[in-house]
Design a protein around this motif. Sequence first.
Motif, PDB file in Angstrom:
ATOM      1  N   ARG A  42       1.218  -1.213  -0.237  1.00  0.00           N
ATOM      2  CA  ARG A  42       0.118   0.351  -0.009  1.00  0.00           C
ATOM      3  C   ARG A  42       1.163   1.101   0.004  1.00  0.00           C
ATOM      4  NH1 ARG A  42      -4.436  -2.072   4.727  1.00  0.00           N
ATOM      5  NH2 ARG A  42      -5.790  -3.438   3.573  1.00  0.00           N
ATOM      6  N   ALA A  43       1.521   1.318   1.060  1.00  0.00           N
ATOM      7  CA  ALA A  43       3.268   2.459   0.749  1.00  0.00           C
ATOM      8  C   ALA A  43       3.450   2.528  -0.737  1.00  0.00           C
ATOM      9  CB  ALA A  43       3.624   2.114   1.657  1.00  0.00           C
ATOM     10  N   ALA A  46       0.927   4.193  -3.095  1.00  0.00           N
ATOM     11  CA  ALA A  46       0.447   5.527  -2.884  1.00  0.00           C
ATOM     12  C   ALA A  46       1.944   6.362  -3.072  1.00  0.00           C
ATOM     13  CB  ALA A  46       0.454   5.479  -0.962  1.00  0.00           C
ATOM     14  N   ALA A  50       1.583   8.967  -5.715  1.00  0.00           N
ATOM     15  CA  ALA A  50       1.775  10.812  -5.709  1.00  0.00           C
ATOM     16  C   ALA A  50       2.162  10.873  -6.952  1.00  0.00           C
ATOM     17  CB  ALA A  50       1.893  10.778  -4.057  1.00  0.00           C
ATOM     18  N   ALA A  72       0.503  14.602  -1.387  1.00  0.00           N
ATOM     19  CA  ALA A  72       0.333  12.922  -0.470  1.00  0.00           C
ATOM     20  C   ALA A  72       1.756  12.376  -0.796  1.00  0.00           C
ATOM     21  CB  ALA A  72      -0.565  12.241  -2.116  1.00  0.00           C
ATOM     22  N   CYS A  75       2.586  12.165   2.594  1.00  0.00           N
ATOM     23  CA  CYS A  75       1.780  11.034   3.649  1.00  0.00           C
ATOM     24  C   CYS A  75       2.382   9.935   3.500  1.00  0.00           C
ATOM     25  CB  CYS A  75       0.358  11.560   3.326  1.00  0.00           C
ATOM     26  SG  CYS A  75      -0.089  13.150   3.835  1.00  0.00           S
ATOM     27  N   ALA A  76       2.621   9.947   2.568  1.00  0.00           N
ATOM     28  CA  ALA A  76       3.401   8.474   1.456  1.00  0.00           C
ATOM     29  C   ALA A  76       4.855   7.736   2.404  1.00  0.00           C
ATOM     30  CB  ALA A  76       3.345   8.009  -0.048  1.00  0.00           C
ATOM     31  N   LEU A  79       4.033   6.002   5.565  1.00  0.00           N
ATOM     32  CA  LEU A  79       4.174   4.744   5.634  1.00  0.00           C
ATOM     33  C   LEU A  79       5.012   3.485   5.447  1.00  0.00           C
ATOM     34  CD1 LEU A  79       0.541   4.606   2.260  1.00  0.00           C
ATOM     35  CD2 LEU A  79       0.090   4.785   4.900  1.00  0.00           C
TER      36      LEU A  79
END
Length: 93
Positions: A42-43, A46, A50, A72, A75-76, A79
């Motif tokens: 998921r990281a 993302a 981004a 974004a 933020c990623a 993760l």
Amino acid sequence: MTHSDDDRIADLEARLRLDDPRFAHGFGQGRPRRPREYRRGRAWLAMTLALTAVVVGAVLPQGLLLAAGLVAAACAVNLFDTSRRHRLRPPRT
């Protein structure tokens, strides 16, 4: 093994099943999977989305898309930090 060692092993097994059931199930089947700390699919997704937004925002003169992509991406990056997840979890008793 003594009785206390068997109890410790059973306790460890129960904690592992509660903490990461997917890993525990795979380990019991003889086909271990990555522990939760090392799963970063998921990281990467993302981060890819981004960075795509950053590139598209830079190629097309879209400042809002570029700024949203940068936010974004920031933020990623969080993760990918696995140690932070352990600090935020309350201790199990």
